[in-house]
Design a protein around this motif. Structure first.
Motif, PDB file in Angstrom:
ATOM      1  N   PRO A  10     -13.734 -23.136 -44.895  1.00 39.41           N
ATOM      2  CA  PRO A  10     -14.238 -22.698 -46.201  1.00 39.41           C
ATOM      3  C   PRO A  10     -15.571 -21.955 -46.134  1.00 39.41           C
ATOM      4  O   PRO A  10     -15.894 -21.185 -47.029  1.00 39.41           O
ATOM      5  CB  PRO A  10     -14.366 -23.993 -46.997  1.00 39.41           C
ATOM      6  N   GLU A  11     -16.329 -22.159 -45.075  1.00 38.57           N
ATOM      7  CA  GLU A  11     -17.629 -21.493 -44.940  1.00 38.57           C
ATOM      8  C   GLU A  11     -17.653 -20.482 -43.795  1.00 38.57           C
ATOM      9  O   GLU A  11     -18.720 -20.001 -43.425  1.00 38.57           O
ATOM     10  CB  GLU A  11     -18.732 -22.544 -44.716  1.00 38.57           C
ATOM     11  N   CYS A  56     -15.533 -24.998 -38.315  1.00 45.17           N
ATOM     12  CA  CYS A  56     -14.656 -24.584 -39.418  1.00 45.17           C
ATOM     13  C   CYS A  56     -13.538 -25.594 -39.653  1.00 45.17           C
ATOM     14  O   CYS A  56     -13.183 -25.889 -40.789  1.00 45.17           O
ATOM     15  CB  CYS A  56     -14.084 -23.198 -39.153  1.00 45.17           C
ATOM     16  N   ASP A  59     -15.079 -28.602 -41.423  1.00 47.26           N
ATOM     17  CA  ASP A  59     -15.414 -28.229 -42.803  1.00 47.26           C
ATOM     18  C   ASP A  59     -14.166 -28.282 -43.676  1.00 47.26           C
ATOM     19  O   ASP A  59     -14.186 -28.798 -44.790  1.00 47.26           O
ATOM     20  CB  ASP A  59     -16.010 -26.817 -42.869  1.00 47.26           C
ATOM     21  N   PHE A  60     -13.061 -27.747 -43.166  1.00 43.65           N
ATOM     22  CA  PHE A  60     -11.790 -27.752 -43.899  1.00 43.65           C
ATOM     23  C   PHE A  60     -11.313 -29.181 -44.136  1.00 43.65           C
ATOM     24  O   PHE A  60     -10.902 -29.544 -45.241  1.00 43.65           O
ATOM     25  CB  PHE A  60     -10.740 -26.961 -43.111  1.00 43.65           C
ATOM     26  N   ARG A  62     -13.095 -31.979 -44.157  1.00 40.50           N
ATOM     27  CA  ARG A  62     -13.975 -32.658 -45.122  1.00 40.50           C
ATOM     28  C   ARG A  62     -13.651 -32.261 -46.562  1.00 40.50           C
ATOM     29  O   ARG A  62     -13.671 -33.089 -47.461  1.00 40.50           O
ATOM     30  CB  ARG A  62     -15.442 -32.325 -44.820  1.00 40.50           C
ATOM     31  N   GLU A  63     -13.354 -30.999 -46.766  1.00 36.72           N
ATOM     32  CA  GLU A  63     -13.079 -30.512 -48.116  1.00 36.72           C
ATOM     33  C   GLU A  63     -11.703 -30.938 -48.637  1.00 36.72           C
ATOM     34  O   GLU A  63     -11.518 -31.148 -49.821  1.00 36.72           O
ATOM     35  CB  GLU A  63     -13.193 -28.988 -48.145  1.00 36.72           C
ATOM     36  N   HIS A  64     -10.718 -31.077 -47.726  1.00 35.95           N
ATOM     37  CA  HIS A  64      -9.332 -31.306 -48.152  1.00 35.95           C
ATOM     38  C   HIS A  64      -8.724 -32.615 -47.666  1.00 35.95           C
ATOM     39  O   HIS A  64      -7.502 -32.780 -47.736  1.00 35.95           O
ATOM     40  CB  HIS A  64      -8.459 -30.144 -47.677  1.00 35.95           C
ATOM     41  N   SER A  67      -6.194 -34.510 -49.978  1.00 34.47           N
ATOM     42  CA  SER A  67      -4.918 -33.801 -50.120  1.00 34.47           C
ATOM     43  C   SER A  67      -4.085 -33.911 -48.843  1.00 34.47           C
ATOM     44  O   SER A  67      -2.863 -34.047 -48.896  1.00 34.47           O
ATOM     45  CB  SER A  67      -5.161 -32.328 -50.430  1.00 34.47           C
TER      46      SER A  67
END
Length: 114
Positions: A10-11, A56, A59-60, A62-64, A67
């Protein structure tokens, strides 16, 4: 179908590295990394076909994570039958007070799958 994927981090497009700089003149941008599919010959089930690096990927995750886990939730613990074997054997330890080796009986524990 393309042999490339864009990094899913995401970043990724905000990391300031020269490999991400695109454009000419005053129209420069930082762009997400383009990844060739199969660049590690299926290493770790091709996860590196979607992420340019650990940063990366995590980060992905952690964000998802909620889900991702919702795809295949675990409702109960998994168990594997084992056989535990304990074996006594003679070993030595060092006694610093007398500066010599002292024998003692030690226990070696081995876990075997049934």
């Amino acid at each position: 179908m393309s042999n490339y994927n864009w990094c899913h981090g995401p970043e990724c497009h905000t990391k300031q590295t020269q490999s991400r700089v695109r454009g000419s003149g005053d129209n420069k941008v930082l762009r997400t990394i383009k990844i060739k599919q199969g660049r590690y010959n299926g290493y770790q089930n091709g996860i590196w076909d979607y992420f340019c690096g650990n940063h990366c990927m995590f980060d992905f995750i952690r964000e998802h994570i909620t889900s991702i886990v919702a795809i295949a939730p675990r409702r109960e613990a998994l168990e594997t039958p084992i056989k535990v074997e304990k074996e006594k054997y003679e070993s030595h330890r060092y006694d610093f007070g007398y500066e010599k080796r002292v024998p003692y009986m030690a226990t070696r524990t081995t876990i075997n799958l049934k």
